[in-house]
Design a protein around this motif. Structure first.
Motif, PDB file in Angstrom:
ATOM      1  N   UNK A   1      41.772  55.539  51.214  1.00  0.00           N
ATOM      2  CA  UNK A   1      41.493  56.034  49.857  1.00  0.00           C
ATOM      3  C   UNK A   1      42.707  55.901  48.936  1.00  0.00           C
ATOM      4  N   UNK A   2      43.894  56.196  49.468  1.00  0.00           N
ATOM      5  CA  UNK A   2      45.075  56.104  48.597  1.00  0.00           C
ATOM      6  C   UNK A   2      45.286  54.654  48.143  1.00  0.00           C
ATOM      7  N   UNK A   3      45.007  53.710  49.049  1.00  0.00           N
ATOM      8  CA  UNK A   3      45.150  52.289  48.676  1.00  0.00           C
ATOM      9  C   UNK A   3      44.096  51.906  47.636  1.00  0.00           C
ATOM     10  N   UNK A   4      42.878  52.443  47.806  1.00  0.00           N
ATOM     11  CA  UNK A   4      41.811  52.149  46.835  1.00  0.00           C
ATOM     12  C   UNK A   4      42.150  52.739  45.467  1.00  0.00           C
ATOM     13  N   UNK A   5      42.673  53.979  45.484  1.00  0.00           N
ATOM     14  CA  UNK A   5      43.077  54.622  44.221  1.00  0.00           C
ATOM     15  C   UNK A   5      44.192  53.839  43.550  1.00  0.00           C
ATOM     16  N   UNK A   6      45.095  53.382  44.362  1.00  0.00           N
ATOM     17  CA  UNK A   6      46.203  52.573  43.844  1.00  0.00           C
ATOM     18  C   UNK A   6      45.656  51.367  43.082  1.00  0.00           C
TER      19      UNK A   6
ATOM     20  N   UNK B   1      40.132  43.588  36.349  1.00  0.00           N
ATOM     21  CA  UNK B   1      39.428  43.170  37.562  1.00  0.00           C
ATOM     22  C   UNK B   1      40.310  42.316  38.459  1.00  0.00           C
ATOM     23  N   UNK B   2      41.156  41.537  37.807  1.00  0.00           N
ATOM     24  CA  UNK B   2      42.083  40.686  38.557  1.00  0.00           C
ATOM     25  C   UNK B   2      42.957  41.565  39.461  1.00  0.00           C
ATOM     26  N   UNK B   3      43.520  42.598  38.844  1.00  0.00           N
ATOM     27  CA  UNK B   3      44.366  43.511  39.611  1.00  0.00           C
ATOM     28  C   UNK B   3      43.558  44.248  40.678  1.00  0.00           C
ATOM     29  N   UNK B   4      42.371  44.691  40.286  1.00  0.00           N
ATOM     30  CA  UNK B   4      41.539  45.430  41.244  1.00  0.00           C
ATOM     31  C   UNK B   4      41.197  44.545  42.447  1.00  0.00           C
ATOM     32  N   UNK B   5      40.864  43.283  42.165  1.00  0.00           N
ATOM     33  CA  UNK B   5      40.551  42.338  43.235  1.00  0.00           C
ATOM     34  C   UNK B   5      41.745  42.155  44.165  1.00  0.00           C
ATOM     35  N   UNK B   6      42.912  42.048  43.555  1.00  0.00           N
ATOM     36  CA  UNK B   6      44.133  41.835  44.331  1.00  0.00           C
ATOM     37  C   UNK B   6      44.361  42.995  45.303  1.00  0.00           C
ATOM     38  N   UNK B   7      44.104  44.205  44.824  1.00  0.00           N
ATOM     39  CA  UNK B   7      44.292  45.377  45.684  1.00  0.00           C
ATOM     40  C   UNK B   7      43.169  45.512  46.713  1.00  0.00           C
ATOM     41  N   UNK B   8      41.980  45.075  46.319  1.00  0.00           N
ATOM     42  CA  UNK B   8      40.834  45.261  47.212  1.00  0.00           C
ATOM     43  C   UNK B   8      40.698  44.154  48.254  1.00  0.00           C
ATOM     44  N   UNK B   9      41.310  42.989  47.993  1.00  0.00           N
ATOM     45  CA  UNK B   9      41.123  41.864  48.913  1.00  0.00           C
ATOM     46  C   UNK B   9      41.497  42.238  50.353  1.00  0.00           C
TER      47      UNK B   9
ATOM     48  N   UNK C   1      41.714  45.158  51.604  1.00  0.00           N
ATOM     49  CA  UNK C   1      40.859  46.260  52.062  1.00  0.00           C
ATOM     50  C   UNK C   1      39.506  45.730  52.528  1.00  0.00           C
ATOM     51  N   UNK C   2      38.934  44.810  51.737  1.00  0.00           N
ATOM     52  CA  UNK C   2      37.626  44.238  52.106  1.00  0.00           C
ATOM     53  C   UNK C   2      37.756  43.403  53.374  1.00  0.00           C
ATOM     54  N   UNK C   3      38.896  42.707  53.506  1.00  0.00           N
ATOM     55  CA  UNK C   3      39.097  41.903  54.718  1.00  0.00           C
ATOM     56  C   UNK C   3      39.132  42.813  55.949  1.00  0.00           C
ATOM     57  N   UNK C   4      39.733  43.986  55.765  1.00  0.00           N
ATOM     58  CA  UNK C   4      39.828  44.921  56.897  1.00  0.00           C
ATOM     59  C   UNK C   4      38.476  45.576  57.176  1.00  0.00           C
TER      60      UNK C   4
ATOM     61  N   UNK D   1      57.099  45.306  43.766  1.00  0.00           N
ATOM     62  CA  UNK D   1      57.874  46.548  43.799  1.00  0.00           C
ATOM     63  C   UNK D   1      56.993  47.748  44.068  1.00  0.00           C
ATOM     64  N   UNK D   2      57.166  48.785  43.256  1.00  0.00           N
ATOM     65  CA  UNK D   2      56.373  49.998  43.509  1.00  0.00           C
ATOM     66  C   UNK D   2      54.908  49.827  43.142  1.00  0.00           C
ATOM     67  N   UNK D   3      54.573  48.721  42.487  1.00  0.00           N
ATOM     68  CA  UNK D   3      53.165  48.455  42.156  1.00  0.00           C
ATOM     69  C   UNK D   3      52.511  47.490  43.150  1.00  0.00           C
ATOM     70  N   UNK D   4      53.191  47.228  44.237  1.00  0.00           N
ATOM     71  CA  UNK D   4      52.654  46.239  45.176  1.00  0.00           C
ATOM     72  C   UNK D   4      51.390  46.761  45.860  1.00  0.00           C
ATOM     73  N   UNK D   5      50.637  45.808  46.400  1.00  0.00           N
ATOM     74  CA  UNK D   5      49.391  46.154  47.087  1.00  0.00           C
ATOM     75  C   UNK D   5      49.739  46.899  48.371  1.00  0.00           C
ATOM     76  N   UNK D   6      49.035  47.984  48.610  1.00  0.00           N
ATOM     77  CA  UNK D   6      49.291  48.709  49.850  1.00  0.00           C
ATOM     78  C   UNK D   6      48.992  50.172  49.703  1.00  0.00           C
TER      79      UNK D   6
END
Lengths: 218, 302
Positions: A89-94, A143-151, A153-156, A15-20
């Motif tokens: 940056x907004x995705x990283x902050x998220x 960290x689990x959540x942070x990894x999920x959001x960063x995966x 981003x790091x791939x890109x 939902x509104x907490x999804x990665x992106x």
């Protein structure tokens, strides 16, 4: 959405907490951080069954999570900009804020464990170690959540790995000192109930380095 | 607002676009960069000088004012002292950048350094509020200056790689034309005459207005794009070693700037303000930076 539903969406990154890169759900994240942090803090401060210490610790845990992030945020912004990652940056902050809220949610979920630990033993040292373990587990959840959001981003762009590591390093450095300043969180039985210790304004790193030095020097 | 736009453009690398650097252009005025460096330095200086206001003995607001002035001065004076020698080495290596552009590039690197330092200001402020240990504050500031300086140098190294790179033709594996490269740098031809670089004539006057931020999904990937481009060039043309002059200039610049900067910091001290001493604008001339650093580390553990 109920509070439990909001926490569930955060943990599942739905939902509104999804990665992106969508609009940051400030209100939801702040609510979870404050309530989750307060819940665990209250449990943490219940050692010796002192309601005032519970209240103090309940206030201090969300403060610990929020102030540490706020102090490190300007540097996070500049580091991302220097790395050429401003567009993300907004995705990283998220990811970072979601991780903080996740820590709070994980901690409040661990509150019954802490309460059980307190009820089962009167050993203050065990209470300290137990709470340290709870914070470690809460951090792993974050960290689990942070990894999920960063995966993605790091791939890109692999430079996101640097941005994340710089954030984590500075955050841990600041959070340790802030935790030192904000202590007591548990409240030793032989000490009065208080928001800050008398020697609150000292430095965790100086104390630890002196301790290590004295051990090495014999 | 305009100042923040400059900082934003600076951090996004809009002033160090590899294409611009290869053409010998830095699209911002030295004055604008100087203002940015000044303000960012004052910001960090204010956080650094806070210890002087809150220290257990001899608390003084004057220390905050002095440090706010001294931090930007430290960087700008170091640049002023080293710029002539830095320019000489740059010109010896046949940089595409003329004197003014070299100054602008150095100011960009200094501003990036100060931007990072200013962003660490809240952390310094937080530790100032929460500790009375003077040696700790000294070491923390040395580490922050070191980290910011390292990033500034990486940034400068990337920019230099672009300045000295042979251009996209070589990067794509085509034969580079050495004569074109020499002409573009404005270096001497075989007959000893000196050509003016074509890019210089076409170079627009520095604009006070920062360039617009690139739209999301654009090709610009920030300041670190410069070294990545060079890494690609090295892979495609390992024998050419086009960035050897860049590395040479970078090492020489780093050495000169670091030594002068460290000693300039020593001259301008106190920045933090030792609790046992009353406020003073400058200390007496004795010892040097490196001896003092070792001494501070020893005192932290004693």
């Amino acid at each position: 959405m109920s509070l439990a539903g909001t926490a569930d969406a955060l943990l599942r990154a739905e939902g509104r907490f999804s990665v992106g890169r969508g609009r940051l759900p400030w209100r939801g994240l702040a609510t979870l951080l404050v309530l989750g942090g307060f819940g665990y803090g209250a449990a943490m401060g219940s050692w010796g069954t002192r309601p005032l210490q519970s209240l103090y610790s309940g206030v201090k845990v969300p403060l610990l999570l929020a102030i540490s992030s706020a102090v490190c945020l300007p540097n996070f912004f500049v580091v991302n900009s220097i790395l050429g990652l401003r567009d993300d940056f907004s995705a990283a902050c998220r990811g970072v804020f979601a991780a903080q809220a996740t820590v709070a949610v994980a901690l409040v979920a661990l509150a019954p464990v802490t309460a059980t630990l307190y009820a089962s033993s009167g050993d203050y040292d065990l209470a300290i170690v137990g709470n340290g373990a709870m914070f470690l587990i809460g951090t792993i959840a974050g960290q689990w959540t942070l990894q999920r959001h960063y995966r993605p981003l790091v791939a890109r762009d692999p430079r996101h790995r640097i941005g994340r590591n710089v954030w984590l390093t500075l955050y841990v450095f600041v959070a340790i000192q802030l935790a030192w300043v904000l202590r007591p969180f548990i409240g030793a039985s032989n000490q009065p109930t208080q928001f800050f210790r008398d020697e609150a304004w000292s430095n965790a790193y100086v104390v630890v380095s002196k301790l290590i030095w004295s051990l090495l020097a014999g | 607002m305009k100042l923040f736009q400059h900082v934003d453009a600076l951090l996004r690398g809009s002033y160090t676009d590899p294409e611009d650097l290869r053409a010998g252009r830095i699209p911002v005025s030295a004055r604008a960069l100087g203002r940015v460096a000044l303000v960012l330095g004052v910001v960090y200086g204010a956080f650094m000088g806070l210890y002087g206001v809150l220290r257990p003995e001899n608390a003084s607001v004057s220390q905050l004012v002095a440090t706010s002035v001294k931090v930007p001065l430290l960087f700008l004076l170091t640049l002023a002292v080293t710029y002539p020698s830095l320019y000489v080495f740059s010109a010896l290596a046949r940089s595409r950048l003329r004197a003014h552009d070299t100054l602008r590039m150095l100011l960009v690197a200094v501003s990036v350094n100060l931007a990072l330092l200013a962003s660490l200001g809240p952390v310094t402020g937080f530790f100032t509020l929460s500790t009375e240990s003077y040696p700790f504050m000294v070491l923390l500031n040395v580490v922050f200056f070191g980290v910011a300086g390292f990033v500034g140098l990486r940034f400068l190294g990337g920019a230099l790689d672009s300045v000295f790179s042979v251009g996209p033709a070589t990067a794509e594996g085509e034969t580079s034309d050495a004569a074109d490269t020499v002409a573009a740098t404005g270096a001497e031809d075989a007959d000893g005459t000196k050509d003016e670089p074509a890019a210089d004539a076409a170079s627009p006057a520095p604009d006070e207005t920062p360039p617009p931020a690139p739209a999301y999904g654009g090709t610009w990937r920030g300041p670190r794009a410069a070294p990545l481009v060079t890494a690609q060039t090295r892979r495609d043309d390992p024998a050419g070693d086009a960035s050897a002059p860049a590395r040479r200039v970078f090492v020489i610049w780093t050495f000169i700037y670091a030594v002068v900067g460290a000693q300039m910091g020593w001259i301008l001290r106190p920045f933090i303000g030792s609790p046992g001493r009353a406020f003073e604008w400058f200390r007496e001339r004795d010892s040097h930076f490196f001896e003092a650093l070792v001494d501070t580390i020893a005192r932290l553990f004693s």
